[in-house]
Design a protein around this motif. Structure first.
Motif, mmCIF file in Angstrom:
data_model
loop_
_atom_site.group_PDB
_atom_site.id
_atom_site.type_symbol
_atom_site.label_atom_id
_atom_site.label_comp_id
_atom_site.label_asym_id
_atom_site.label_seq_id
_atom_site.Cartn_x
_atom_site.Cartn_y
_atom_site.Cartn_z
ATOM 1 N N LEU A 168 35.293 39.427 39.336
ATOM 2 C CA LEU A 168 36.609 40.030 39.590
ATOM 3 C C LEU A 168 37.297 40.417 38.286
ATOM 4 O O LEU A 168 37.858 41.516 38.160
ATOM 5 C CB LEU A 168 37.521 39.013 40.310
ATOM 6 C CG LEU A 168 37.323 38.822 41.801
ATOM 7 C CD1 LEU A 168 38.193 37.665 42.303
ATOM 8 C CD2 LEU A 168 37.706 40.123 42.505
ATOM 9 N N ARG B 66 49.564 39.973 35.502
ATOM 10 C CA ARG B 66 48.634 40.120 36.630
ATOM 11 C C ARG B 66 47.969 38.781 36.871
ATOM 12 O O ARG B 66 47.668 38.055 35.925
ATOM 13 C CB ARG B 66 47.508 41.112 36.296
ATOM 14 C CG ARG B 66 47.933 42.518 36.125
ATOM 15 C CD ARG B 66 46.723 43.457 36.187
ATOM 16 N NE ARG B 66 45.752 43.252 35.113
ATOM 17 C CZ ARG B 66 44.554 43.827 35.081
ATOM 18 N NH1 ARG B 66 44.159 44.617 36.084
ATOM 19 N NH2 ARG B 66 43.724 43.630 34.068
ATOM 20 N N GLU C 161 44.551 40.986 43.970
ATOM 21 C CA GLU C 161 43.634 40.327 44.904
ATOM 22 C C GLU C 161 44.391 39.207 45.573
ATOM 23 O O GLU C 161 44.979 38.375 44.898
ATOM 24 C CB GLU C 161 42.472 39.748 44.080
ATOM 25 C CG GLU C 161 41.297 39.272 44.863
ATOM 26 C CD GLU C 161 40.482 40.414 45.408
ATOM 27 O OE1 GLU C 161 39.803 40.179 46.406
ATOM 28 O OE2 GLU C 161 40.551 41.531 44.859
ATOM 29 N N LEU D 284 44.667 37.205 39.098
ATOM 30 C CA LEU D 284 43.536 37.397 40.011
ATOM 31 C C LEU D 284 43.083 36.024 40.469
ATOM 32 O O LEU D 284 43.003 35.103 39.651
ATOM 33 C CB LEU D 284 42.358 38.016 39.280
ATOM 34 C CG LEU D 284 42.495 39.400 38.717
ATOM 35 C CD1 LEU D 284 41.221 39.774 37.977
ATOM 36 C CD2 LEU D 284 42.728 40.375 39.842
ATOM 37 N N GLN E 273 38.295 44.209 37.147
ATOM 38 C CA GLN E 273 39.703 44.580 36.943
ATOM 39 C C GLN E 273 40.078 44.668 35.469
ATOM 40 O O GLN E 273 41.238 44.816 35.129
ATOM 41 C CB GLN E 273 40.622 43.579 37.654
ATOM 42 C CG GLN E 273 40.394 43.459 39.149
ATOM 43 C CD GLN E 273 40.739 44.740 39.904
ATOM 44 O OE1 GLN E 273 41.462 45.595 39.396
ATOM 45 N NE2 GLN E 273 40.214 44.873 41.097
#
Ligand code: SAH
Length: 272
Positions: free
Chosen positions: A234, A222, A269, A224, A238
């Protein structure tokens, strides 16, 4: 029960000591292992490995090879660093050759330097096989070139680990806050708010692009993105967990163009 072997006897003759291969396993994707590393594993009879090493990579060692987990992870603590070194020395001095397998590159925040020094001082023959470090893996898979002539002429790898008294991150903030460089911070998930706050307090522009890449190069990677001001929030929202790398600098702004399309389903995002 002691999971670690007691060596029967130590050899008096250093010329009969076993050989230690300090081997970097790369950032996660088993295909990012070097050919040299794969060959060394295929020849191994004893592997001491850490928690960031994948099953697929361990499986390259022959079925008959012994595998000892010595890695450190908060919830699954195996051996303190001094004891890992002690064990390696004991095994090598009893004539056993072994592969010491670590995530990424052993000489980049992998304590490989300490292990190599101990081996050298003890007269144990050793070699070092480098691995791709998490920063290189994350840059490629998240679409962030770590340097670019228009953005960053320097690249800094730093640790976000707390000092031993667990009070503060002990970094040269003024140097890290300079413009035209990319910062890659290892082990910084827990200290991300402190890191971002200190950088801005020491002069880094509050709108500097920043990313956090979790499990880089793995199927569930992932990434961000935000700014040094927004990223801590953020990441908390998350629930980003270790292993994750923080990348700070205007190169992060190149990601929308360069992110690999097949990863878009993992996006949380979009880059601002
Ligand atoms: N020697 C390793 C780093 C070990 S320190 C290397 O060269 O990569 C452990 C830290 O590395 C983690 O806390 C995390 O910040 C980073 N890291 C390792 N693997 C990672 C991965 N696949 N994705 C993101 N960060 C990773």
């Amino acid at each position: 029960m002691n999971a670690f072997p007691e060596t029967p006897y130590l050899l008096a003759d250093p010329s009969r000591y076993g050989h230690v291969t300090l081997l970097g396993a790369g950032p996660g994707d088993p295909e990012l292992l070097t050919i040299k590393a794969a060959k060394a594993l295929q020849r191994s009879s004893l592997v001491l490995y850490d928690h960031l090493v994948s099953e697929e990579i361990l499986a390259l060692a022959p079925a008959t090879a012994e595998r000892l987990y010595v890695g450190k992870q908060a919830s699954r603590h195996a051996l303190p660093q001094e004891q890992i070194i002690e064990l390696m020395l004991r095994l090598a001095r009893s004539g056993r050759s072994l592969v010491r397998l670590k995530g990424g590159d052993g000489y980049i925040f992998g304590r490989g330097g300490e292990e190599a020094i101990a081996l050298a001082e003890a007269g144990v023959p050793f070699s070092v096989i480098p691995g791709l470090s998490a920063a290189q893996g994350a840059g490629a898979s998240a679409g962030i070139p770590l340097t670019h002539r228009d953005h960053a002429g320097a690249l800094v790898f730093a640790t976000g680990h707390l000092r031993s008294d667990r009070q503060a991150v002990d970094l040269d903030w003024e140097a890290l806050a300079r413009p035209r460089q990319t910062l890659v911070i290892y082990m910084g998930v827990g200290t991300l708010p402190v890191i971002c706050r200190e950088l801005v307090a020491h002069g880094l522009a509050a709108d500097t692009p920043a990313a956090i890449v979790e499990r880089a190069t793995m199927p569930d990677e992932r990434c961000l993105t935000g700014t040094v001001t927004t990223l801590p929030m953020l990441a908390a929202q998350q629930k980003v967990r270790t292993p994750a790398l923080i990348v700070i600098g205007s190169v992060v702004g190149l990601r929308p163009l360069l992110a690999q399309r097949r990863r878009e389903t993992n996006e949380l995002e979009a880059c601002a």
